[in-house]
Design a protein around this motif. Structure first.
Motif, PDB file in Angstrom:
ATOM      1  N   UNK A  30     -96.617 -30.245 -27.988  1.00 17.56           N
ATOM      2  CA  UNK A  30     -95.504 -29.300 -28.168  1.00 17.56           C
ATOM      3  C   UNK A  30     -95.224 -28.514 -26.891  1.00 17.56           C
ATOM      4  N   UNK A  31     -95.331 -29.181 -25.759  1.00 16.13           N
ATOM      5  CA  UNK A  31     -95.071 -28.572 -24.457  1.00 16.13           C
ATOM      6  C   UNK A  31     -93.558 -28.413 -24.298  1.00 16.13           C
ATOM      7  N   UNK A  32     -93.060 -27.172 -24.096  1.00 21.69           N
ATOM      8  CA  UNK A  32     -91.616 -26.976 -23.990  1.00 21.69           C
ATOM      9  C   UNK A  32     -91.066 -27.094 -22.572  1.00 21.69           C
ATOM     10  N   UNK A  33     -91.907 -26.820 -21.568  1.00 21.21           N
ATOM     11  CA  UNK A  33     -91.445 -26.760 -20.183  1.00 21.21           C
ATOM     12  C   UNK A  33     -92.465 -27.435 -19.284  1.00 21.21           C
ATOM     13  N   UNK A  34     -91.979 -28.225 -18.333  1.00 20.27           N
ATOM     14  CA  UNK A  34     -92.868 -28.823 -17.344  1.00 20.27           C
ATOM     15  C   UNK A  34     -93.109 -27.780 -16.260  1.00 20.27           C
ATOM     16  N   UNK A  35     -94.365 -27.387 -16.121  1.00 15.95           N
ATOM     17  CA  UNK A  35     -94.739 -26.387 -15.121  1.00 15.95           C
ATOM     18  C   UNK A  35     -96.185 -26.619 -14.700  1.00 15.95           C
TER      19      UNK A  35
END
Length: 77
Positions: A30-35
């Protein structure tokens, strides 16, 4: 909301696949943003981000080793 941290990278499966490529499995987190992708230190040929909540494909440092990025079932525009 799960963030990409050193702890997440340490606990997720990392292996050498059938064609001798180093791979990390980040499926279904459930990763919303690649960072914070720099913490991989360009160790992987394959990064599997399947089944997450990624909407935008950005924030990638320059990787010389990375050849394959799996992004199935995300909401990328």
């Amino acid at each position: 909301m799960v963030r990409l941290t050193t702890d997440l990278f340490a606990e997720r499966p990392q292996f050498v696949d059938a064609i001798n490529q180093r791979e990390i499995n980040l499926r279904g987190q459930k990763i919303p943003v690649i960072e914070n992708m720099g913490i991989t230190r360009d160790q992987f040929d394959v990064i599997d981000l399947t089944d997450n909540d990624i909407r935008k494909l950005d924030n990638f440092p320059t990787f010389t080793r990375l050849t394959t990025l799996y992004l199935h079932n995300n909401r990328i525009k």
